[in-house]
Scaffold this active site. Structure first.
Site, PDB file in Angstrom:
ATOM      1  N   TYR A  59       9.815  39.723   0.849  1.00 50.49           N
ATOM      2  CA  TYR A  59      10.521  40.451   1.908  1.00 50.49           C
ATOM      3  C   TYR A  59      10.958  41.798   1.366  1.00 50.49           C
ATOM      4  O   TYR A  59      11.457  41.894   0.234  1.00 50.49           O
ATOM      5  CB  TYR A  59      11.751  39.652   2.363  1.00 50.49           C
ATOM      6  CG  TYR A  59      12.605  40.418   3.355  1.00 50.49           C
ATOM      7  CD1 TYR A  59      12.421  40.248   4.724  1.00 50.49           C
ATOM      8  CD2 TYR A  59      13.583  41.322   2.930  1.00 50.49           C
ATOM      9  CE1 TYR A  59      13.179  40.956   5.647  1.00 50.49           C
ATOM     10  CE2 TYR A  59      14.350  42.043   3.841  1.00 50.49           C
ATOM     11  CZ  TYR A  59      14.143  41.854   5.190  1.00 50.49           C
ATOM     12  OH  TYR A  59      14.891  42.555   6.088  1.00 50.49           O
ATOM     13  N   GLU A  71      11.104  47.412   8.044  1.00 52.35           N
ATOM     14  CA  GLU A  71      11.125  46.046   7.511  1.00 52.35           C
ATOM     15  C   GLU A  71       9.712  45.508   7.358  1.00 52.35           C
ATOM     16  O   GLU A  71       8.933  45.544   8.314  1.00 52.35           O
ATOM     17  CB  GLU A  71      11.928  45.135   8.451  1.00 52.35           C
ATOM     18  CG  GLU A  71      12.111  43.741   7.910  1.00 52.35           C
ATOM     19  CD  GLU A  71      12.900  42.846   8.865  1.00 52.35           C
ATOM     20  OE1 GLU A  71      12.468  42.663  10.024  1.00 52.35           O
ATOM     21  OE2 GLU A  71      13.962  42.350   8.465  1.00 52.35           O
TER      22      GLU A  71
END
Ligand code: GDP
Ligand code: MN
Length: 420
Positions: free
Chosen positions: A138, A225
């Protein structure tokens, strides 16, 4: 402003970041054409909506979705994980699968953890070459107002909801701040090691983060993101999902970004409000609020909650509101069928209470008031404002303090409830 995954990936690809080939598809024909073009053993067919959690989402009324069921068996074998049955991310190995899955997604409503119950209609798909996954990481960049810096968040636990990771295993989340001087190789190395990367992958990661932070600044982004950022078996990295949000206040100097706007994804009322200079955000409650000033609007919402009510919206009419703006605000508020009472809370400063009162009377008589209206006016010309309201034929509940106003609005909403 948000953009779609395929748009974000195009920006990243142009900036030299590792993104696989992919094409947007607005029709089943275009989806199949992408399969024909790529000539690869596996493609991902991905629903394009401005919300995450698509892989684990489901389509409304998808009982008979044979295409979804079939591909998902293969998905599970392939990744050993989460793309849920009939969700918004499907791996396809044949032309027929691409066709069947595109048919069963386009035009349908996808519900994910992030869309709320009402879901989002899928108007576009993204067809991308399949990529090999060793590990899912992530990575995100966002503007942190408190430290006035860009904060980079990275986790070795990627491909799943980051909020869940933060709750269950906060030790797996790492942060570093990129200050006014911008990216330095220290940032890259620090996070690469925290992610458990080694060898060439550390270099790949540092380069990737440098490019991302440059792009972030250049495009006036507020969020970027990548979840998952994929570590491939050969040690290279791959951007497999991308979400980007931009600062609305900077769009005037980012025409290329502005042109990526998808109005289908925006709440029509929010768009209309925006056009006349109102800040309006629709919420799920029953008490509509009309307030001047963002801070007072938030305080009003808090106090409504405090008295057991729930706000139907955030609405800041701004400092320079005139009659027309007040009327538009009323029209938007009254269109929301969930509204059971309206609370007007104005603190007159530059804004004059008599102008607001005139606006309220004009709007209410023109549009018709179907729900109770509680009004609290304080500040510049409030006496004059109250006179205007009192001498109108409207059934207005006057309030003195903010607490008084909130209590009356909550009671009025409950009254509407009982009688209906
Ligand atoms: P999200 O659920 O909305 O966040 O959508 P993502 O794009 O992140 O996709 C969800 C998951 O699907 C990813 O975490 C991957 O595990 C899987 N996935 C997506 N694209 C591919 C692909 O091209 N190949 C493989 N093997 N898996 C993929
Ligand atoms: Mn994702």
């Amino acid at each position: 402003m948000n953009i779609h995954e395929y748009q974000a990936k195009a920006l990243l690809r142009d900036a030299g970041l590792p993104v696989l080939r992919g094409d947007a598809a607005f029709s089943v024909e275009q989806a199949v054409a992408a399969w024909d073009k790529f000539q690869v053993p596996l493609v991902a067919v991905k629903a394009q909506i401005h919300a995450g959690g698509r892989g684990a989402g489901h389509f409304e009324g998808a009982g008979g979705d044979e295409a979804g069921k079939q591909t998902d068996k293969q998905t599970d074998k392939q990744t050993g994980k989460q793309t849920g049955k009939g969700g918004g991310v499907r791996l396809c190995r044949t032309r027929d699968e691409v066709q069947a899955n595109s048919e069963s997604m386009l035009g349908r409503v996808l519900v994910t953890k992030q869309t709320g119950k009402s879901g989002r209609r899928v108007g576009r798909l993204y067809i991308e070459e399949g990529g090999a996954i060793e590990r899912e990481l992530y990575l995100s960049l966002l503007v942190d107002r408190q430290s006035a810096a860009v904060v980079v968040i990275a986790s070795a636990s990627g491909g799943i909801d980051i909020e869940d990771v933060a709750k269950k295993t906060p030790n797996l989340i790492h942060r570093t701040k990129i200050g006014i001087d911008g990216y330095s190789s220290y940032h890259g190395r620090k996070l690469a090691f925290a992610l458990g990367l080694s060898g060439e992958s550390v270099k790949h990661f540092s380069k990737l983060l440098q490019k991302l932070s440059e792009l972030f600044r250049e495009l006036d982004a507020s969020l970027l993101e990548i979840n998952p950022l994929v570590l491939q078996p050969d040690g290279k990295l791959l951007v497999m999902d991308a979400k980007m949000t931009f600062d609305d206040n900077a769009l005037f100097r980012q025409p290329a970004i502005e042109s990526l706007r998808d109005v289908e994804e925006e709440e029509p009322s929010e768009r209309e409000a925006n056009e006349v200079g109102l800040s309006y955000i629709k919420l799920d409650g029953t008490i509509a609020c009309m307030v001047n000033g963002a801070g007072l609007a938030m305080a009003t919402m808090d106090i409504v909650q405090n008295f057991g009510g729930s706000p139907a919206n955030f609405l800041d009419v701004g400092g320079g509101a005139d009659k027309d703006r007040v009327e538009t605000a009323f029209r938007i508020i009254l269109r929301d069928k969930a509204v059971e009472a309206i609370l007007v809370n104005i603190f007159g400063g530059i804004m004059r209470c008599d102008i607001i009162a005139e606006g309220i009377v004009a709007a209410a008589s023109k549009l018709g008031l179907s729900v109770p209206l509680v009004v609290r006016l304080q500040g510049t010309n409030f006496e004059r404002g109250k006179e205007i309201l009192a001498s109108s034929s409207l059934n207005i509940i006057a309030a003195e303090t903010l607490a008084d106003a909130a209590e009356k609005a909550v009671a009025a909403a409950q009254g509407t409830n009982k009688s209906s």
